[in-house]
Motif scaffolding. Sequence first.
Motif, PDB file in Angstrom:
ATOM      1  N   VAL A  19       0.726  -0.984   0.087  1.00  0.00           N
ATOM      2  CA  VAL A  19       0.110  -0.033   0.031  1.00  0.00           C
ATOM      3  C   VAL A  19       0.878   1.421   0.014  1.00  0.00           C
ATOM      4  O   VAL A  19       1.663   1.408   0.912  1.00  0.00           O
ATOM      5  CB  VAL A  19      -0.882   0.110   1.202  1.00  0.00           C
ATOM      6  CG1 VAL A  19      -1.792   1.043   1.240  1.00  0.00           C
ATOM      7  CG2 VAL A  19      -1.755  -1.319   1.301  1.00  0.00           C
ATOM      8  N   ILE A  20       0.731   2.129  -1.188  1.00  0.00           N
ATOM      9  CA  ILE A  20       1.407   3.245  -1.034  1.00  0.00           C
ATOM     10  C   ILE A  20       0.441   4.373  -0.749  1.00  0.00           C
ATOM     11  O   ILE A  20      -0.440   4.882  -1.576  1.00  0.00           O
ATOM     12  CB  ILE A  20       2.327   3.617  -2.431  1.00  0.00           C
ATOM     13  CG1 ILE A  20       3.085   2.407  -2.809  1.00  0.00           C
ATOM     14  CG2 ILE A  20       2.773   4.742  -2.538  1.00  0.00           C
ATOM     15  CD1 ILE A  20       3.618   2.354  -4.033  1.00  0.00           C
ATOM     16  N   GLY A  21       0.517   5.116   0.382  1.00  0.00           N
ATOM     17  CA  GLY A  21      -0.026   5.947   0.993  1.00  0.00           C
ATOM     18  C   GLY A  21      -0.513   5.591   2.318  1.00  0.00           C
ATOM     19  O   GLY A  21      -1.010   4.421   2.356  1.00  0.00           O
ATOM     20  N   ALA A  22      -0.899   6.648   2.983  1.00  0.00           N
ATOM     21  CA  ALA A  22      -1.418   6.335   4.367  1.00  0.00           C
ATOM     22  C   ALA A  22      -2.424   7.156   4.997  1.00  0.00           C
ATOM     23  O   ALA A  22      -2.268   7.288   6.271  1.00  0.00           O
ATOM     24  CB  ALA A  22      -0.396   5.871   5.370  1.00  0.00           C
ATOM     25  N   GLY A  23      -3.194   7.698   4.057  1.00  0.00           N
ATOM     26  CA  GLY A  23      -4.103   9.003   4.616  1.00  0.00           C
ATOM     27  C   GLY A  23      -5.360   8.578   4.942  1.00  0.00           C
ATOM     28  O   GLY A  23      -5.680   7.186   5.236  1.00  0.00           O
TER      29      GLY A  23
END
Length: 85
Positions: A19-23
Motif C-alpha cells: 500500500v503506497i500512501g497512508a491517509g
Amino acid sequence: DQYHEARSSVGALDMRVLVIGAGKMVDAIMAGLPRPALASWAVMSKSGTSAKNLAEKYGMKFVERAEDFPHPDWILLGCKPQQIK
C-alpha cells in the motif's frame, strides 16, 4: 452470515499487497478489511509517520521503500497522483 463469508473469501486478501500512501482514505479501506489478512500487507508513505501509525493500527508491515517489500502480488495506490515521484 453471507456478507462476512463473502468478505473472508476474497482472494486478494490472502496475497502480499504493498500500500503506497497512508491517509484517511487508506485508513477507511483498511478498517473494512479483516485484520488477519493484513498481516501479509505492507504500507509506506512519503514521510513514513502516517504509514508507521497505520501499520501499527492494523497489524501491517511498515516499509520505508518499495524495495523493502519485494514481489508484491498487488500494489494499492492510496495517494494523490502529484505525490508520486
